[in-house]
Design a protein around this motif. Sequence first.
Motif, PDB file in Angstrom:
ATOM      1  N   UNK A 480       0.849  -1.181   0.000  1.00 53.52           N
ATOM      2  CA  UNK A 480       0.000   0.000   0.000  1.00 53.52           C
ATOM      3  C   UNK A 480       0.887   1.233   0.000  1.00 53.52           C
ATOM      4  N   UNK A 481       1.514   1.451  -1.129  1.00 56.36           N
ATOM      5  CA  UNK A 481       2.438   2.574  -1.252  1.00 56.36           C
ATOM      6  C   UNK A 481       1.671   3.750  -1.848  1.00 56.36           C
ATOM      7  N   UNK A 482       1.230   4.685  -0.989  1.00 54.27           N
ATOM      8  CA  UNK A 482       0.478   5.814  -1.485  1.00 54.27           C
ATOM      9  C   UNK A 482       0.314   6.875  -0.422  1.00 54.27           C
ATOM     10  N   UNK A 483      -0.493   7.868  -0.737  1.00 53.64           N
ATOM     11  CA  UNK A 483      -0.673   9.016   0.150  1.00 53.64           C
ATOM     12  C   UNK A 483      -2.151   9.131   0.532  1.00 53.64           C
ATOM     13  N   UNK A 484      -2.368   9.372   1.813  1.00 56.99           N
ATOM     14  CA  UNK A 484      -3.740   9.388   2.330  1.00 56.99           C
ATOM     15  C   UNK A 484      -3.909  10.555   3.295  1.00 56.99           C
ATOM     16  N   UNK A 508       0.577   9.004   5.403  1.00 58.36           N
ATOM     17  CA  UNK A 508      -0.714   9.529   5.841  1.00 58.36           C
ATOM     18  C   UNK A 508      -0.564  10.842   6.583  1.00 58.36           C
ATOM     19  N   UNK A 509      -1.534  11.709   6.392  1.00 64.65           N
ATOM     20  CA  UNK A 509      -1.664  12.929   7.176  1.00 64.65           C
ATOM     21  C   UNK A 509      -3.023  12.849   7.887  1.00 64.65           C
ATOM     22  N   UNK A 510      -2.993  12.882   9.199  1.00 62.67           N
ATOM     23  CA  UNK A 510      -4.211  12.802   9.998  1.00 62.67           C
ATOM     24  C   UNK A 510      -4.411  14.130  10.704  1.00 62.67           C
ATOM     25  N   UNK A 511      -5.527  14.799  10.408  1.00 60.67           N
ATOM     26  CA  UNK A 511      -5.775  16.151  10.898  1.00 60.67           C
ATOM     27  C   UNK A 511      -7.105  16.180  11.647  1.00 60.67           C
ATOM     28  N   UNK A 512      -7.268  17.229  12.462  1.00 62.66           N
ATOM     29  CA  UNK A 512      -8.447  17.337  13.329  1.00 62.66           C
ATOM     30  C   UNK A 512      -9.463  18.344  12.832  1.00 62.66           C
ATOM     31  N   UNK A 517      -6.649  20.343   7.197  1.00 67.07           N
ATOM     32  CA  UNK A 517      -6.647  19.561   5.959  1.00 67.07           C
ATOM     33  C   UNK A 517      -6.296  20.444   4.766  1.00 67.07           C
ATOM     34  N   UNK A 518      -6.887  21.643   4.700  1.00 63.04           N
ATOM     35  CA  UNK A 518      -6.560  22.569   3.615  1.00 63.04           C
ATOM     36  C   UNK A 518      -5.097  22.997   3.675  1.00 63.04           C
ATOM     37  N   UNK A 519      -4.584  23.203   4.901  1.00 59.48           N
ATOM     38  CA  UNK A 519      -3.179  23.604   5.045  1.00 59.48           C
ATOM     39  C   UNK A 519      -2.245  22.530   4.520  1.00 59.48           C
ATOM     40  N   UNK A 520      -2.576  21.251   4.752  1.00 55.49           N
ATOM     41  CA  UNK A 520      -1.737  20.167   4.234  1.00 55.49           C
ATOM     42  C   UNK A 520      -1.642  20.229   2.718  1.00 55.49           C
ATOM     43  N   UNK A 521      -2.760  20.456   2.078  1.00 52.00           N
ATOM     44  CA  UNK A 521      -2.767  20.528   0.618  1.00 52.00           C
ATOM     45  C   UNK A 521      -2.027  21.778   0.143  1.00 52.00           C
ATOM     46  N   UNK A 522      -2.208  22.895   0.865  1.00 52.00           N
ATOM     47  CA  UNK A 522      -1.517  24.130   0.488  1.00 52.00           C
ATOM     48  C   UNK A 522      -0.001  23.955   0.573  1.00 52.00           C
ATOM     49  N   UNK A 523       0.460  23.147   1.498  1.00 52.80           N
ATOM     50  CA  UNK A 523       1.913  22.931   1.665  1.00 52.80           C
ATOM     51  C   UNK A 523       2.456  21.905   0.669  1.00 52.80           C
ATOM     52  N   UNK A 524       1.642  21.411  -0.244  1.00 52.19           N
ATOM     53  CA  UNK A 524       2.144  20.557  -1.308  1.00 52.19           C
ATOM     54  C   UNK A 524       1.831  19.083  -1.166  1.00 52.19           C
ATOM     55  N   UNK A 525       1.111  18.684  -0.132  1.00 52.19           N
ATOM     56  CA  UNK A 525       0.761  17.277   0.018  1.00 52.19           C
ATOM     57  C   UNK A 525      -0.376  16.940  -0.962  1.00 52.19           C
ATOM     58  N   UNK A 549     -12.430  19.403  -0.450  1.00 48.66           N
ATOM     59  CA  UNK A 549     -11.085  18.830  -0.623  1.00 48.66           C
ATOM     60  C   UNK A 549     -10.964  18.131  -1.974  1.00 48.66           C
ATOM     61  N   UNK A 550     -12.026  17.444  -2.396  1.00 44.05           N
ATOM     62  CA  UNK A 550     -11.989  16.771  -3.691  1.00 44.05           C
ATOM     63  C   UNK A 550     -11.888  17.780  -4.834  1.00 44.05           C
ATOM     64  N   UNK A 551     -12.496  18.947  -4.634  1.00 46.53           N
ATOM     65  CA  UNK A 551     -12.386  19.986  -5.655  1.00 46.53           C
ATOM     66  C   UNK A 551     -10.939  20.476  -5.779  1.00 46.53           C
ATOM     67  N   UNK A 552     -10.198  20.480  -4.654  1.00 50.77           N
ATOM     68  CA  UNK A 552      -8.783  20.881  -4.679  1.00 50.77           C
ATOM     69  C   UNK A 552      -7.888  19.758  -5.202  1.00 50.77           C
TER      70      UNK A 552
END
Length: 605
Positions: A480-484, A508-512, A517-525, A549-552
């Motif tokens: 399971x080599x991927x990003x979640x 994996x990135x687990x956020x509260x 969650x938006x910040x993770x995507x903004x930082x390039x994840x 998030x799916x739209x991003x």
Amino acid sequence: MQSINVGSGVISPSGKARLLEMISARMSAELGMVIIPPILTWYYANSHDPTRLAIWSAVVFFMAVFLHWRRRQMARDRLLLSDELWVAKWWNLARDVPVGYGLVWAAPVLLIGRAAPFDFSLLLYASLAAIAAACATALAPVIGFFLRFFVCGWLVAVAAIYWVFPHHWQFLLPLLLLYSGIIFRHAQTTHQFLVKQVQLEEQSAYLAEQYRVTKEQAEAALSDKTEFLRTASHDLRQPVHAMGLLLDSVVRQSAEPHIKPLLVDLQSCVRSINLMFNALLDLTKIEIQSTRVDAASTLSLNDLFDELSVLFQGDARQRGLTWRCHLPSQHAQVHTQPALIRQALFNLTQNALRYTETGGVLAGVRRRGEDWLIEVWDTGVGIHQTDQQRVFSAYFRDDHAKQLDNVGLGLGLAVFVRCAKLMGATYGLRSRPGRGSCFWFRLPAAPVDVATDAMSRKPLGLASPLANSLANPLANALALDGRCLILDDDPLVRRALAGVLQAWNVDARLVATPQQAMDCIERGFEPQVIFCDQRLRSADSGYDVLRALMARCPQARGGMMSGEFNSPQLLQAEEDGFVVLRKPVEAATLHAVLARWLVADTPSR
């Protein structure tokens, strides 16, 4: 205000107003007063001086005008005043009118008497008899009103029979007395009938009000129950969900051989808690669903069976069973409630896996006339003929089933039946003890829109044929080599998921919070898979956050992982084609979903 006592019961003030309204609505009295006196006067004028009758006719006419004016006033006040005030204002007047009405009609007998010709006197008494019959109906709602007219009008005329017909009274008097008895009996019977009708109307209104109040109380109690279960479901599922994931991580990482069996037993206990917890909540969910069935929509059975394989193929392999799906060559669609058909099919599949020790499970769809026949076959313990009807009852489990699996409650098939009935589907089973069972249900086929079918499940990522990775026995062996990216506000759940995903080699990135969650995507994840919990402490809707998030990240796969069972947003997510995993989620189920998505995406990355 006094009530009217009538043999079998008492009329309330509202009922009293209803009876008075029946009397005030009739205008036959005025019509008779306008038409009959002129005719009698004209007939009498052919042979005698009509002066007295002309004066009487004029008096009767003005009395008719007065009564009509008063009737209009009563009708106006009926719209403005309450029942009590209206009756208090008009009851006494309405009670006195029959006295004057009776005296007015008896007046010609007293004014002319013996001086009238025989034929005129017969005509006069015939007219009085007709008026008495009309009053027996018009004044019957209040028997006291009729008695006033009866005594002051008709009985006065009967008492004068000897004076008016000195040579024929002995023949006419018995007839008039008999007629008097008939008229009185008719008025009394009509009165009793009308009073009973009013009493029944009041009783019906009372029962309707009681039903309304009871219904509102029941709806409020159901709403409170639903809200409690939503909250309790979410709060109770969270720790069970985390406990199952943590145990899976511990089992994978433990190297102590003497501890391994204990951990496996502990996993079995957690699984039993999960099964019983889900069974009870599923039954409650369907009970609530039965009071509010969601709107039907067109659902692809091909996609539904892909989803079924994702959720249950791993479980079958863990049990050493063969898992197969049979789908028709043509695309299969039905028009029904998506949540209900999923619940029904998943319960049948879970039931088949639990009671099958060797062999396998086959889930399939076949065309039968204008319907699709949906079946789940197993090679399990089977069901005796005597138990095949009882098996659909809640909490029923035969002895063989109890020996094979002692953690169930016997709710799975009861939930299936409730779903089938709500969908309007026919259902049944075929079974032979020791050879296995086949549970089925039928739904009308829906026309297939070929142009839109290819895109019908794009967000789900499960629309490819079963010959893909999930049907491949080596699928679970792939890394399971991927990003979640997972959004969940419970720290215990996040820590448990982090341990499991790390063991599966998932970045994996687990956020509260949604902002994290938006910040993770903004930082390039760039996640390949996004999961969101529905109920967040930030009061945001998890499904709304997922779509944002799916739209991003349009290339990512999206799903919901939630402990709520009656959330409209989760039902909408299922209808929109997103995977919805209900907590507590078993590690094998989560692994199967991620294996499908991440392995499918790896070559293109």
